[in-house]
Design a protein around this motif. Sequence first.
Motif, PDB file in Angstrom:
ATOM      1  N   GLU A 180       0.856  -1.180   0.000  1.00  0.00           N
ATOM      2  CA  GLU A 180       0.000   0.000   0.000  1.00  0.00           C
ATOM      3  C   GLU A 180       0.893   1.230   0.000  1.00  0.00           C
ATOM      4  OE1 GLU A 180      -3.785   0.248   2.162  1.00  0.00           O
ATOM      5  OE2 GLU A 180      -3.155  -1.593   3.173  1.00  0.00           O
ATOM      6  N   ALA A 181       1.093   1.807  -1.173  1.00  0.00           N
ATOM      7  CA  ALA A 181       1.922   3.015  -1.272  1.00  0.00           C
ATOM      8  C   ALA A 181       1.334   4.100  -0.371  1.00  0.00           C
ATOM      9  CB  ALA A 181       1.979   3.496  -2.716  1.00  0.00           C
ATOM     10  N   HIS A 182       2.217   4.829   0.308  1.00  0.00           N
ATOM     11  CA  HIS A 182       1.740   5.831   1.255  1.00  0.00           C
ATOM     12  C   HIS A 182       2.726   6.980   1.335  1.00  0.00           C
ATOM     13  CE1 HIS A 182       4.143   2.795   3.405  1.00  0.00           C
ATOM     14  NE2 HIS A 182       4.588   3.808   4.139  1.00  0.00           N
ATOM     15  N   TYR A 183       2.207   8.150   1.707  1.00  0.00           N
ATOM     16  CA  TYR A 183       2.996   9.378   1.750  1.00  0.00           C
ATOM     17  C   TYR A 183       2.474  10.256   2.881  1.00  0.00           C
ATOM     18  CZ  TYR A 183       3.984   7.648  -2.924  1.00  0.00           C
ATOM     19  OH  TYR A 183       4.334   6.845  -3.973  1.00  0.00           O
ATOM     20  N   LEU A 184       3.066  10.123   4.055  1.00  0.00           N
ATOM     21  CA  LEU A 184       2.645  10.887   5.217  1.00  0.00           C
ATOM     22  C   LEU A 184       3.631  12.008   5.512  1.00  0.00           C
ATOM     23  CD1 LEU A 184       1.736   7.977   7.674  1.00  0.00           C
ATOM     24  CD2 LEU A 184       0.274   9.059   5.960  1.00  0.00           C
ATOM     25  N   SER A 185       3.119  13.092   6.073  1.00  0.00           N
ATOM     26  CA  SER A 185       4.002  14.209   6.424  1.00  0.00           C
ATOM     27  C   SER A 185       3.671  14.724   7.818  1.00  0.00           C
ATOM     28  CB  SER A 185       3.885  15.344   5.409  1.00  0.00           C
ATOM     29  OG  SER A 185       2.610  15.965   5.480  1.00  0.00           O
ATOM     30  N   TRP A 186       4.640  15.397   8.412  1.00  0.00           N
ATOM     31  CA  TRP A 186       4.452  16.093   9.692  1.00  0.00           C
ATOM     32  C   TRP A 186       3.775  17.427   9.464  1.00  0.00           C
ATOM     33  CZ3 TRP A 186       7.626  20.530  11.049  1.00  0.00           C
ATOM     34  CH2 TRP A 186       7.381  21.029  12.320  1.00  0.00           C
ATOM     35  N   ASN A 187       4.300  18.229   8.550  1.00  0.00           N
ATOM     36  CA  ASN A 187       3.687  19.501   8.182  1.00  0.00           C
ATOM     37  C   ASN A 187       2.942  19.329   6.865  1.00  0.00           C
ATOM     38  OD1 ASN A 187       3.586  22.365   9.154  1.00  0.00           O
ATOM     39  ND2 ASN A 187       4.314  22.778   7.081  1.00  0.00           N
ATOM     40  N   GLU A 227      -1.017  18.896  -5.628  1.00  0.00           N
ATOM     41  CA  GLU A 227      -2.023  18.006  -6.206  1.00  0.00           C
ATOM     42  C   GLU A 227      -1.592  16.555  -6.114  1.00  0.00           C
ATOM     43  OE1 GLU A 227      -3.185  19.027 -10.125  1.00  0.00           O
ATOM     44  OE2 GLU A 227      -3.775  21.084  -9.613  1.00  0.00           O
ATOM     45  N   ARG A 228      -0.290  16.283  -6.265  1.00  0.00           N
ATOM     46  CA  ARG A 228       0.229  14.925  -6.241  1.00  0.00           C
ATOM     47  C   ARG A 228       1.306  14.825  -5.164  1.00  0.00           C
ATOM     48  NH1 ARG A 228       0.074  16.607 -11.521  1.00  0.00           N
ATOM     49  NH2 ARG A 228      -1.393  15.532 -12.910  1.00  0.00           N
ATOM     50  N   PRO A 229       1.613  13.606  -4.720  1.00  0.00           N
ATOM     51  CA  PRO A 229       2.666  13.452  -3.707  1.00  0.00           C
ATOM     52  C   PRO A 229       3.974  14.087  -4.146  1.00  0.00           C
ATOM     53  CG  PRO A 229       1.447  11.407  -3.943  1.00  0.00           C
ATOM     54  CD  PRO A 229       0.964  12.319  -5.045  1.00  0.00           C
ATOM     55  N   ASP A 230       4.483  14.990  -3.340  1.00  0.00           N
ATOM     56  CA  ASP A 230       5.747  15.661  -3.641  1.00  0.00           C
ATOM     57  C   ASP A 230       6.318  16.209  -2.334  1.00  0.00           C
ATOM     58  OD1 ASP A 230       7.898  16.981  -4.657  1.00  0.00           O
ATOM     59  OD2 ASP A 230       6.774  18.371  -5.918  1.00  0.00           O
TER      60      ASP A 230
END
Length: 242
Positions: free
Chosen positions: A214-221, A226-229
């Motif tokens: 399950e591809a995932h992209y979490l951030s603190w701030n 529009e897309r994961p970057d």
Amino acid sequence: MNLKPFILVYCVWVTGIACGFTNQDDKILKVKEIEHTGVASFQEVSDLLESQTELHDIDLVNWDAFPYRPKTQFRIAHSNNQIWLKYYIQEKSVLAEVVDVNGAVSNDSCVEFFFDPLADGNYYNFEFNCIGTPLLAYGPTRSDRQFVDEHSIQEQIQVKSTLGTTSFKERTGEFTWEITLVIPAETLIHDEGLQLKGLHAKANFYKCGNKTAEAHYLSWNQVKTERPDFHRPEYFGTVVFE
């Protein structure tokens, strides 16, 4: 006389943060100084972080197409001009195929620390997969990166993961792992002589896995693209080294 350049310099001097990279929604994180005499072992670093610092969450899902949110937290401090950083992760699968320094570790189960020490838009991206394989580069944008020499990375950055150092194919189930990092200021080779104490910087903390089940992209701030970057310094939070 054109006063604009003087106004910009004044803002940087007073706040320590470049005016063009300040956002009202930015989080502010105070990084505690931990006093320690001599060289701290990994166990001492871990114990001191556990006893003297707070847990912070990396839990923002910025893109609806990637809703998976593995539980991810971190602790951070500085000591003797080193950054001490420890991540705690719980996730449904782990992947660790990359073993080459400066390889594509973000494809694996990965944690990241993007750090702009002078708050001027030029940042270092520290990336580590779950067996501690590192990547470190520097520059102002995703497309303009300079990799730091792999021998310097291996000699200067200390890494210890509870999953060891041996690569493996993806394992599914419930996994909990931790990774502890010691990053000397000398690693910031484009900012020679930098002192962490008193520094007002910009940073973001991430958890990702491009090629995990399950591809995932979490951030603190929060990252408002529009897309994961993750390579967007305008969305870094403020980090103050006490």
